[in-house]
Design a protein around this motif. Structure first.
Motif, PDB file in Angstrom:
ATOM      1  N   VAL A 199      92.688  32.190  40.910  1.00  0.00           N
ATOM      2  CA  VAL A 199      92.592  32.044  42.214  1.00  0.00           C
ATOM      3  C   VAL A 199      92.486  30.174  42.226  1.00  0.00           C
ATOM      4  CG1 VAL A 199      89.928  32.139  43.081  1.00  0.00           C
ATOM      5  CG2 VAL A 199      90.298  33.858  41.970  1.00  0.00           C
ATOM      6  N   PHE A 200      92.388  29.725  43.722  1.00  0.00           N
ATOM      7  CA  PHE A 200      92.206  29.039  43.628  1.00  0.00           C
ATOM      8  C   PHE A 200      91.704  27.701  44.721  1.00  0.00           C
ATOM      9  CE2 PHE A 200      95.353  24.668  45.501  1.00  0.00           C
ATOM     10  CZ  PHE A 200      94.628  23.575  44.647  1.00  0.00           C
ATOM     11  N   LEU A 201      90.864  27.096  44.896  1.00  0.00           N
ATOM     12  CA  LEU A 201      90.386  26.330  45.714  1.00  0.00           C
ATOM     13  C   LEU A 201      90.466  25.470  45.924  1.00  0.00           C
ATOM     14  CD1 LEU A 201      88.559  29.242  44.595  1.00  0.00           C
ATOM     15  CD2 LEU A 201      86.464  27.314  45.559  1.00  0.00           C
ATOM     16  N   GLY A 202      90.823  24.940  46.683  1.00  0.00           N
ATOM     17  CA  GLY A 202      90.997  22.752  47.714  1.00  0.00           C
ATOM     18  C   GLY A 202      91.048  23.344  48.976  1.00  0.00           C
ATOM     19  N   ASP A 203      91.193  21.744  49.694  1.00  0.00           N
ATOM     20  CA  ASP A 203      90.721  21.640  51.063  1.00  0.00           C
ATOM     21  C   ASP A 203      91.797  20.434  51.558  1.00  0.00           C
ATOM     22  OD1 ASP A 203      89.669  18.984  51.955  1.00  0.00           O
ATOM     23  OD2 ASP A 203      90.189  19.211  49.029  1.00  0.00           O
TER      24      ASP A 203
ATOM     25  N   ILE B 132      86.401  29.052  53.269  1.00  0.00           N
ATOM     26  CA  ILE B 132      85.157  28.740  52.695  1.00  0.00           C
ATOM     27  C   ILE B 132      84.406  27.539  54.023  1.00  0.00           C
ATOM     28  CG2 ILE B 132      83.073  27.998  51.611  1.00  0.00           C
ATOM     29  CD1 ILE B 132      84.386  29.781  49.265  1.00  0.00           C
ATOM     30  N   GLU B 133      83.564  27.355  54.387  1.00  0.00           N
ATOM     31  CA  GLU B 133      83.525  26.831  55.494  1.00  0.00           C
ATOM     32  C   GLU B 133      82.863  25.361  55.117  1.00  0.00           C
ATOM     33  OE1 GLU B 133      78.760  28.071  56.069  1.00  0.00           O
ATOM     34  OE2 GLU B 133      79.963  28.375  57.457  1.00  0.00           O
ATOM     35  N   ASP B 134      82.327  25.066  53.786  1.00  0.00           N
ATOM     36  CA  ASP B 134      81.534  23.711  53.675  1.00  0.00           C
ATOM     37  C   ASP B 134      81.860  23.642  51.438  1.00  0.00           C
ATOM     38  OD1 ASP B 134      79.528  24.556  53.198  1.00  0.00           O
ATOM     39  OD2 ASP B 134      78.998  23.813  54.518  1.00  0.00           O
ATOM     40  N   VAL B 135      81.468  22.726  51.462  1.00  0.00           N
ATOM     41  CA  VAL B 135      81.786  22.477  49.798  1.00  0.00           C
ATOM     42  C   VAL B 135      80.189  23.048  49.140  1.00  0.00           C
ATOM     43  CG1 VAL B 135      81.036  20.246  48.023  1.00  0.00           C
ATOM     44  CG2 VAL B 135      82.581  20.288  49.896  1.00  0.00           C
ATOM     45  N   ALA B 136      79.434  23.365  50.036  1.00  0.00           N
ATOM     46  CA  ALA B 136      78.098  23.704  49.446  1.00  0.00           C
ATOM     47  C   ALA B 136      78.415  25.173  49.581  1.00  0.00           C
ATOM     48  CB  ALA B 136      77.023  23.163  50.251  1.00  0.00           C
TER      49      ALA B 136
ATOM     50  N   LYS C  40      87.361  24.237  54.350  1.00  0.00           N
ATOM     51  CA  LYS C  40      87.150  23.728  55.360  1.00  0.00           C
ATOM     52  C   LYS C  40      88.560  23.660  56.155  1.00  0.00           C
ATOM     53  CE  LYS C  40      83.723  20.663  56.516  1.00  0.00           C
ATOM     54  NZ  LYS C  40      82.497  19.125  56.901  1.00  0.00           N
ATOM     55  N   PRO C  41      89.080  23.989  56.085  1.00  0.00           N
ATOM     56  CA  PRO C  41      90.473  24.488  57.212  1.00  0.00           C
ATOM     57  C   PRO C  41      90.658  23.516  57.862  1.00  0.00           C
ATOM     58  CG  PRO C  41      89.587  26.819  56.997  1.00  0.00           C
ATOM     59  CD  PRO C  41      88.485  26.383  56.273  1.00  0.00           C
ATOM     60  N   GLN C  42      92.064  23.011  58.368  1.00  0.00           N
ATOM     61  CA  GLN C  42      92.386  22.019  59.866  1.00  0.00           C
ATOM     62  C   GLN C  42      93.005  22.435  60.023  1.00  0.00           C
ATOM     63  OE1 GLN C  42      90.754  17.549  59.550  1.00  0.00           O
ATOM     64  NE2 GLN C  42      89.137  18.406  58.114  1.00  0.00           N
TER      65      GLN C  42
ATOM     66  N   SER D 178      77.438  38.199  47.571  1.00  0.00           N
ATOM     67  CA  SER D 178      77.625  38.350  48.836  1.00  0.00           C
ATOM     68  C   SER D 178      79.018  37.005  49.088  1.00  0.00           C
ATOM     69  CB  SER D 178      76.766  38.279  49.603  1.00  0.00           C
ATOM     70  OG  SER D 178      77.028  38.002  51.211  1.00  0.00           O
ATOM     71  N   SER D 179      79.758  37.536  49.870  1.00  0.00           N
ATOM     72  CA  SER D 179      80.793  37.335  50.243  1.00  0.00           C
ATOM     73  C   SER D 179      80.499  36.178  51.651  1.00  0.00           C
ATOM     74  CB  SER D 179      82.531  37.322  50.660  1.00  0.00           C
ATOM     75  OG  SER D 179      82.529  39.012  51.277  1.00  0.00           O
ATOM     76  N   ARG D 180      79.474  36.009  52.113  1.00  0.00           N
ATOM     77  CA  ARG D 180      79.152  35.381  53.454  1.00  0.00           C
ATOM     78  C   ARG D 180      80.039  33.933  53.312  1.00  0.00           C
ATOM     79  NH1 ARG D 180      75.209  35.685  50.026  1.00  0.00           N
ATOM     80  NH2 ARG D 180      74.340  33.534  49.638  1.00  0.00           N
ATOM     81  N   ASN D 181      80.172  33.796  52.994  1.00  0.00           N
ATOM     82  CA  ASN D 181      80.563  32.005  53.510  1.00  0.00           C
ATOM     83  C   ASN D 181      81.904  32.626  53.547  1.00  0.00           C
ATOM     84  OD1 ASN D 181      78.086  30.868  52.945  1.00  0.00           O
ATOM     85  ND2 ASN D 181      78.205  31.044  50.641  1.00  0.00           N
ATOM     86  N   LEU D 182      82.670  33.096  53.220  1.00  0.00           N
ATOM     87  CA  LEU D 182      84.193  33.504  53.520  1.00  0.00           C
ATOM     88  C   LEU D 182      84.497  33.734  54.887  1.00  0.00           C
ATOM     89  CD1 LEU D 182      85.654  35.686  50.682  1.00  0.00           C
ATOM     90  CD2 LEU D 182      86.146  32.713  51.059  1.00  0.00           C
ATOM     91  N   VAL D 183      84.948  32.378  55.598  1.00  0.00           N
ATOM     92  CA  VAL D 183      85.199  32.832  56.696  1.00  0.00           C
ATOM     93  C   VAL D 183      86.391  33.117  57.501  1.00  0.00           C
ATOM     94  CG1 VAL D 183      83.197  31.141  57.516  1.00  0.00           C
ATOM     95  CG2 VAL D 183      84.313  30.012  57.463  1.00  0.00           C
ATOM     96  N   ALA D 184      87.101  33.748  58.956  1.00  0.00           N
ATOM     97  CA  ALA D 184      88.249  33.693  59.118  1.00  0.00           C
ATOM     98  C   ALA D 184      88.722  32.363  59.727  1.00  0.00           C
ATOM     99  CB  ALA D 184      88.146  34.471  60.498  1.00  0.00           C
TER     100      ALA D 184
END
Length: 260
Positions: free
Chosen positions: A195-199, A232-236, A221-223, A254-260
């Motif tokens: 699993v890898f998280l980056g921005d 995921i929408e932000d650092v928090a 916060k993908p751009q 819950s995975s509610r912080n994962l967004v399209a």
């Protein structure tokens, strides 16, 4: 971009290996890299996750290992620094360091002479040169111009990576994906799903590597376009997701912080 709205279940039962970028993923960006702060809560969270994963946790960062150790002290984790040009394969093990070539030092001197007095921070990271323009965004184009022009006189094997608020010049072998592959060949990572998280743009190579390995790639916060399969929408929200999936009992998060 192939980003899905959620993870159901959040993380399936299984053996996971976790790789984490730092700036923009675990910590909010600051105008100067040294201005960020690490909370005790974050240190405890990372320590807890490492223990839960039997050590299969590593930072994959553009910062030097020395800078990360200073930032997170007294916590020390497995880490690939400078995009994989530096490694510490075990928390208390030796650091495979990278020196600053003379031609890169001369280039840094030149760029500092022009930009450092204008709220631009020129960060020397051995063979990697980072120009931070977060405090002077109007100078990003000029900073990019300078490092791209430098490619013509540097030895072959360098590339320019544009970031969210700056630009970096680094050797071609500096790649987060390669760093992840190296860890995945070693205990305690071997046999696990990554699993890898980056921005940022420099994390894209890591997302591609994790996707190819059947893992989970998440961009904070993908751009624009991204190889990450999830967002995921932000650092928090990223920290909350980590806590929910790697700390809470039975990973019933819950995975509610994962967004399209």
């Amino acid at each position: 971009m192939n980003i899905q709205a959620d993870l159901t279940p959040p993380l399936p039962e299984g053996r996971w290996a976790l790789f984490l970028d730092i700036d923009g993923t675990l910590l909010e960006h600051a105008a100067h890299p040294d201005a960020v702060l690490v909370s005790e809560e974050l240190r405890v969270l990372l320590q807890t996750i490492e223990r839960r994963l039997d050590g299969a946790l590593a930072f994959i960062t553009g910062r030097s290992i020395a800078a990360v150790d200073h930032l997170f002290a007294p916590l020390k984790l497995r880490i690939a620094g400078l995009y994989g040009l530096e490694h510490r394969l075990v928390p208390d093990g030796p650091i495979e360091a990278a020196d600053e070539p003379a031609d890169m030092a001369a280039l840094a001197d030149e760029i500092e002479l022009e930009l450092a007095s204008q709220a631009v921070y020129v960060e020397r990271k051995g063979p990697v040169l980072a120009i931070h323009t977060r405090a002077a965004p109007q100078l990003l184009a000029r900073a990019t111009e300078l490092v791209e022009a430098a490619l013509e006189r540097l030895p072959k094997g360098y590339r320019v990576i544009a970031g969210n608020a700056g630009v970096e010049l680094m050797p071609l072998e500096a790649a987060k994906g390669a760093a992840i592959r190296r860890f995945m060949q070693l205990d305690p990572f071997t046999g696990r799903r990554p699993v890898f998280l980056g921005d940022d743009t420099s994390d894209e190579n890591g997302f591609e590597t994790v996707n190819a390995a059947g893992g989970i790639s998440i961009r904070v916060k993908p751009q624009g376009e991204t190889a990450a399969r999830f967002a995921i929408e932000d650092v928090a929200s990223a920290i909350a997701w980590l806590e929910a999936n790697f700390v809470e009992p039975a990973a019933q998060a819950s995975s509610r912080n994962l967004v399209a």
